[in-house]
Design an enzyme around this catalytic site. Structure first.
Site, PDB file in Angstrom:
ATOM      1  N   THR A 177       3.924 -59.388 -32.685  1.00  0.00           N
ATOM      2  CA  THR A 177       3.965 -57.931 -32.504  1.00  0.00           C
ATOM      3  C   THR A 177       4.903 -57.588 -31.357  1.00  0.00           C
ATOM      4  O   THR A 177       5.764 -58.401 -30.985  1.00  0.00           O
ATOM      5  CB  THR A 177       2.534 -57.349 -32.405  1.00  0.00           C
ATOM      6  OG1 THR A 177       2.643 -55.928 -32.393  1.00  0.00           O
ATOM      7  CG2 THR A 177       1.755 -57.818 -31.205  1.00  0.00           C
ATOM      8  N   LYS A 203       9.120 -58.305 -33.361  1.00  0.00           N
ATOM      9  CA  LYS A 203       9.147 -58.322 -34.830  1.00  0.00           C
ATOM     10  C   LYS A 203      10.567 -58.451 -35.394  1.00  0.00           C
ATOM     11  O   LYS A 203      10.772 -59.110 -36.401  1.00  0.00           O
ATOM     12  CB  LYS A 203       8.489 -57.047 -35.385  1.00  0.00           C
ATOM     13  CG  LYS A 203       6.987 -57.000 -35.154  1.00  0.00           C
ATOM     14  CD  LYS A 203       6.386 -55.747 -35.774  1.00  0.00           C
ATOM     15  CE  LYS A 203       4.987 -55.507 -35.280  1.00  0.00           C
ATOM     16  NZ  LYS A 203       4.393 -54.281 -35.803  1.00  0.00           N
ATOM     17  N   GLU A 232      11.969 -61.643 -48.947  1.00  0.00           N
ATOM     18  CA  GLU A 232      12.944 -60.577 -49.243  1.00  0.00           C
ATOM     19  C   GLU A 232      12.524 -59.281 -48.569  1.00  0.00           C
ATOM     20  O   GLU A 232      13.330 -58.521 -48.058  1.00  0.00           O
ATOM     21  CB  GLU A 232      12.959 -60.335 -50.749  1.00  0.00           C
ATOM     22  CG  GLU A 232      14.128 -60.965 -51.450  1.00  0.00           C
ATOM     23  CD  GLU A 232      14.053 -60.698 -52.926  1.00  0.00           C
ATOM     24  OE1 GLU A 232      13.948 -59.521 -53.305  1.00  0.00           O
ATOM     25  OE2 GLU A 232      14.069 -61.690 -53.689  1.00  0.00           O
ATOM     26  N   ASN A 266       6.184 -59.818 -39.210  1.00  0.00           N
ATOM     27  CA  ASN A 266       5.041 -59.789 -38.288  1.00  0.00           C
ATOM     28  C   ASN A 266       4.013 -60.893 -38.548  1.00  0.00           C
ATOM     29  O   ASN A 266       2.965 -60.919 -37.916  1.00  0.00           O
ATOM     30  CB  ASN A 266       4.367 -58.413 -38.254  1.00  0.00           C
ATOM     31  CG  ASN A 266       3.531 -58.123 -39.481  1.00  0.00           C
ATOM     32  OD1 ASN A 266       3.707 -58.739 -40.529  1.00  0.00           O
ATOM     33  ND2 ASN A 266       2.619 -57.184 -39.352  1.00  0.00           N
ATOM     34  N   GLY A 321       8.706 -40.475 -37.664  1.00  0.00           N
ATOM     35  CA  GLY A 321       9.094 -41.642 -36.880  1.00  0.00           C
ATOM     36  C   GLY A 321      10.020 -42.547 -37.660  1.00  0.00           C
ATOM     37  O   GLY A 321      10.012 -42.553 -38.903  1.00  0.00           O
ATOM     38  N   ASN A 335      12.727 -37.799 -37.760  1.00  0.00           N
ATOM     39  CA  ASN A 335      12.748 -38.501 -36.472  1.00  0.00           C
ATOM     40  C   ASN A 335      13.633 -37.765 -35.483  1.00  0.00           C
ATOM     41  O   ASN A 335      14.656 -37.190 -35.850  1.00  0.00           O
ATOM     42  CB  ASN A 335      13.261 -39.935 -36.653  1.00  0.00           C
ATOM     43  CG  ASN A 335      12.931 -40.807 -35.461  1.00  0.00           C
ATOM     44  OD1 ASN A 335      11.809 -40.776 -34.966  1.00  0.00           O
ATOM     45  ND2 ASN A 335      13.890 -41.575 -34.986  1.00  0.00           N
ATOM     46  N   ARG A 336      13.198 -37.810 -34.224  1.00  0.00           N
ATOM     47  CA  ARG A 336      13.967 -37.231 -33.109  1.00  0.00           C
ATOM     48  C   ARG A 336      15.409 -37.755 -33.141  1.00  0.00           C
ATOM     49  O   ARG A 336      16.362 -36.996 -33.037  1.00  0.00           O
ATOM     50  CB  ARG A 336      13.239 -37.631 -31.818  1.00  0.00           C
ATOM     51  CG  ARG A 336      13.934 -37.380 -30.552  1.00  0.00           C
ATOM     52  CD  ARG A 336      13.082 -37.795 -29.390  1.00  0.00           C
ATOM     53  NE  ARG A 336      12.883 -39.254 -29.297  1.00  0.00           N
ATOM     54  CZ  ARG A 336      12.289 -39.854 -28.293  1.00  0.00           C
ATOM     55  NH1 ARG A 336      11.806 -39.140 -27.287  1.00  0.00           N
ATOM     56  NH2 ARG A 336      12.161 -41.167 -28.276  1.00  0.00           N
ATOM     57  N   THR A 337      15.563 -39.076 -33.286  1.00  0.00           N
ATOM     58  CA  THR A 337      16.902 -39.672 -33.411  1.00  0.00           C
ATOM     59  C   THR A 337      17.169 -39.813 -34.904  1.00  0.00           C
ATOM     60  O   THR A 337      16.779 -40.789 -35.542  1.00  0.00           O
ATOM     61  CB  THR A 337      16.933 -41.064 -32.726  1.00  0.00           C
ATOM     62  OG1 THR A 337      16.300 -40.956 -31.460  1.00  0.00           O
ATOM     63  CG2 THR A 337      18.344 -41.586 -32.572  1.00  0.00           C
ATOM     64  N   GLY A 358      -6.075 -44.682 -38.244  1.00  0.00           N
ATOM     65  CA  GLY A 358      -5.120 -45.775 -38.049  1.00  0.00           C
ATOM     66  C   GLY A 358      -5.707 -47.159 -38.250  1.00  0.00           C
ATOM     67  O   GLY A 358      -4.992 -48.087 -38.623  1.00  0.00           O
TER      68      GLY A 358
HETATM   69  N1  LIG Z   1      -2.341 -49.560 -37.181  1.00  0.00           N
HETATM   70  C1  LIG Z   1      -1.522 -50.613 -37.158  1.00  0.00           C
HETATM   71  O1  LIG Z   1      -1.824 -51.670 -37.747  1.00  0.00           O
HETATM   72  C2  LIG Z   1      -0.173 -50.498 -36.462  1.00  0.00           C
HETATM   73  C3  LIG Z   1       0.829 -51.456 -36.749  1.00  0.00           C
HETATM   74  C4  LIG Z   1       2.077 -51.316 -36.109  1.00  0.00           C
HETATM   75  C5  LIG Z   1       2.291 -50.273 -35.211  1.00  0.00           C
HETATM   76  N2  LIG Z   1       1.296 -49.388 -34.940  1.00  0.00           N
HETATM   77  C6  LIG Z   1       1.510 -48.248 -34.007  1.00  0.00           C
HETATM   78  O2  LIG Z   1       2.610 -47.500 -34.475  1.00  0.00           O
HETATM   79  C7  LIG Z   1       3.269 -46.836 -33.393  1.00  0.00           C
HETATM   80  C8  LIG Z   1       4.762 -47.021 -33.510  1.00  0.00           C
HETATM   81  O3  LIG Z   1       5.089 -48.417 -33.383  1.00  0.00           O
HETATM   82  P1  LIG Z   1       6.591 -48.936 -33.565  1.00  0.00           P
HETATM   83  O4  LIG Z   1       6.523 -50.417 -33.405  1.00  0.00           O
HETATM   84  O5  LIG Z   1       7.201 -48.374 -34.796  1.00  0.00           O
HETATM   85  O6  LIG Z   1       7.309 -48.269 -32.274  1.00  0.00           O
HETATM   86  P2  LIG Z   1       8.867 -48.003 -32.038  1.00  0.00           P
HETATM   87  O7  LIG Z   1       9.694 -48.922 -32.867  1.00  0.00           O
HETATM   88  O8  LIG Z   1       9.039 -47.986 -30.557  1.00  0.00           O
HETATM   89  O9  LIG Z   1       9.113 -46.499 -32.595  1.00  0.00           O
HETATM   90  C9  LIG Z   1       8.569 -45.377 -31.940  1.00  0.00           C
HETATM   91  C10 LIG Z   1       8.844 -44.110 -32.747  1.00  0.00           C
HETATM   92  O10 LIG Z   1       8.239 -43.006 -32.078  1.00  0.00           O
HETATM   93  C11 LIG Z   1       9.222 -42.025 -31.766  1.00  0.00           C
HETATM   94  N3  LIG Z   1       8.951 -41.392 -30.464  1.00  0.00           N
HETATM   95  C12 LIG Z   1       8.557 -42.035 -29.341  1.00  0.00           C
HETATM   96  N4  LIG Z   1       8.422 -41.123 -28.341  1.00  0.00           N
HETATM   97  C13 LIG Z   1       8.750 -39.910 -28.856  1.00  0.00           C
HETATM   98  C14 LIG Z   1       8.817 -38.598 -28.328  1.00  0.00           C
HETATM   99  N5  LIG Z   1       8.532 -38.332 -27.052  1.00  0.00           N
HETATM  100  N6  LIG Z   1       9.173 -37.578 -29.160  1.00  0.00           N
HETATM  101  C15 LIG Z   1       9.483 -37.822 -30.458  1.00  0.00           C
HETATM  102  N7  LIG Z   1       9.449 -39.062 -31.020  1.00  0.00           N
HETATM  103  C16 LIG Z   1       9.084 -40.084 -30.229  1.00  0.00           C
HETATM  104  C17 LIG Z   1      10.524 -42.782 -31.722  1.00  0.00           C
HETATM  105  O11 LIG Z   1      11.595 -41.871 -31.895  1.00  0.00           O
HETATM  106  P3  LIG Z   1      13.115 -42.293 -31.517  1.00  0.00           P
HETATM  107  O12 LIG Z   1      13.576 -43.186 -32.631  1.00  0.00           O
HETATM  108  O13 LIG Z   1      13.835 -41.008 -31.463  1.00  0.00           O
HETATM  109  O14 LIG Z   1      13.058 -43.011 -30.193  1.00  0.00           O
HETATM  110  C18 LIG Z   1      10.326 -43.754 -32.891  1.00  0.00           C
HETATM  111  O15 LIG Z   1      10.546 -43.097 -34.122  1.00  0.00           O
HETATM  112  C19 LIG Z   1       2.660 -47.440 -32.138  1.00  0.00           C
HETATM  113  O16 LIG Z   1       1.724 -46.507 -31.641  1.00  0.00           O
HETATM  114  C20 LIG Z   1       1.936 -48.683 -32.618  1.00  0.00           C
HETATM  115  O17 LIG Z   1       0.813 -48.989 -31.829  1.00  0.00           O
HETATM  116  C21 LIG Z   1       0.066 -49.467 -35.565  1.00  0.00           C
END
Ligand SMILES: NC(=O)c1ccc[n+]([C@@H]2O[C@H](COP(=O)([O-])OP(=O)(O)OC[C@H]3O[C@@H](n4cnc5c(N)ncnc54)[C@H](OP(=O)(O)O)[C@@H]3O)[C@@H](O)[C@H]2O)c1
Length: 268
Positions: free
Chosen positions: A69, A73, A85, A94, A134, A158-160, A247
């Site tokens: 994690t 990843k 694939e 992961n 996101g 997404n913001r970006t 979640g």
């Molecule tokens: N339930 C589960 O099994 C599971 C599994 C995996 C992940 N998760 C959760 O999923 C979440 C995301 O994980 P990830 O690995 O995808 O993270 P990541 O790659 O860091 O992506 C974060 C995302 O959030 C956006 N973001 C962050 N801060 C923001 C803000 N202030 N305003 C607007 N957008 C914002 C980012 O936008 P930008 O691209 O613009 O920066 C990006 O799209 C985490 O909370 C993680 O704990 C849960």
């Protein structure tokens, strides 16, 4: 508590930081339900040492596999000897299985876990129009899995926006026939389901990932954040008359997929 002996098979979760992970509790409970003589422990490894750790994992003969994690990843795809694939299309893995000859084989279950979690609560995504918030690692995996699960239409906000566009293109390339749009501003009109795959909601002072006015009655609002269980998004969605999806279902469903994969049993 289960007794660990000299013949117990070792599994791990690799992360940095590590203290927040819930996988040891979830996978060890799964092993015990399955009657597997295995134990999964946390491995705290930083990015600079990941390649060295992978080399050591190849040489550990009683290692069955490991979960990967944050923040590893993406790097895991290049460090494995082989990846599915699906993991290649998403650009992240992961879960890694160690074969008897030491080869490391990676796969990606975030997206499948999310889709299975939805189905486990009676929400089949097939034919739905989904707004995915996101464009990080979790969103990429979820976009791919939703496309494979037969959603009618997918919009990634997404913001970006460039990151959303990149995921949209990759998803359309790997799952032909799916329509994926990338936008900067999240608007729920014409969608019947909203998925929060941003990291917004983990902290109490985070803003909502979508305006409260977009959360209209009848919408299904799914979260992937596990802590807190009721994020501000879910609370607002519930107050507005939406159906909500927690979640934790994503991780609960992934445990089965990742466990089966690491044990070398077939997973779809
Ligand atoms: N339930 C589960 O099994 C599971 C599994 C995996 C992940 N998760 C959760 O999923 C979440 C995301 O994980 P990830 O690995 O995808 O993270 P990541 O790659 O860091 O992506 C974060 C995302 O959030 C956006 N973001 C962050 N801060 C923001 C803000 N202030 N305003 C607007 N957008 C914002 C980012 O936008 P930008 O691209 O613009 O920066 C990006 O799209 C985490 O909370 C993680 O704990 C849960």
């Amino acid at each position: 508590m289960k007794e660990i002996t000299g013949s117990t098979q070792l599994f791990g979760i690799v992360a940095d930081p590590i203290a927040q992970v819930r996988t040891p509790q979830v996978l060890n409970a799964w092993f015990s339900r399955q009657g597997v003589d295995g134990v999964l422990v946390p491995f705290h490894v930083g990015s600079e040492d990941l390649a060295t750790a992978f080399d050591a994992f190849r040489r550990m003969r009683n290692l069955g596999g490991f979960i990967v994690t944050v923040p590893h990843k993406t790097d895991t795809v290049a460090l494995c000897d082989e990846v599915s694939e699906r993991a290649r299309a998403i650009g992240a893995a992961n879960a890694v299985r160690r074969e008897a000859d030491g080869r490391l084989v990676g796969d990606m279950f975030d997206g499948m876990g999310f889709v299975e979690g939805l189905k486990s609560q009676g929400h089949d995504p097939r034919g739905r129009s989904v707004l995915l918030l996101g464009a990080g690692g979790a969103a990429a995996a979820i976009a791919h899995a939703l496309a494979e699960a037969g959603v009618e239409q997918l919009t990634i906000a997404n913001r970006t926006v460039a990151k959303a566009q990149a995921i949209a293109e990759r998803t359309m390339h790997s799952v032909p026939g799916i329509r994926v749009h990338a936008v900067e501003k999240a608007e729920s009109a014409n969608h019947d389901m909203v998925v929060n795959a941003t990291s917004l909601g983990m902290r109490a002072d985070d803003p909502l990932p979508i305006a409260a006015s977009q959360l209209r009655p009848g919408l299904l609002v799914a979260e992937i954040i596990m802590k807190p269980e009721m994020t501000a998004l879910l609370q607002t969605a519930q107050e507005n008359g939406c159906t909500i999806h927690l979640g934790r279902h994503m991780l609960d469903c992934q445990a089965n997929l990742m466990g089966e994969f690491m044990l070398g049993r077939s997973v779809a």
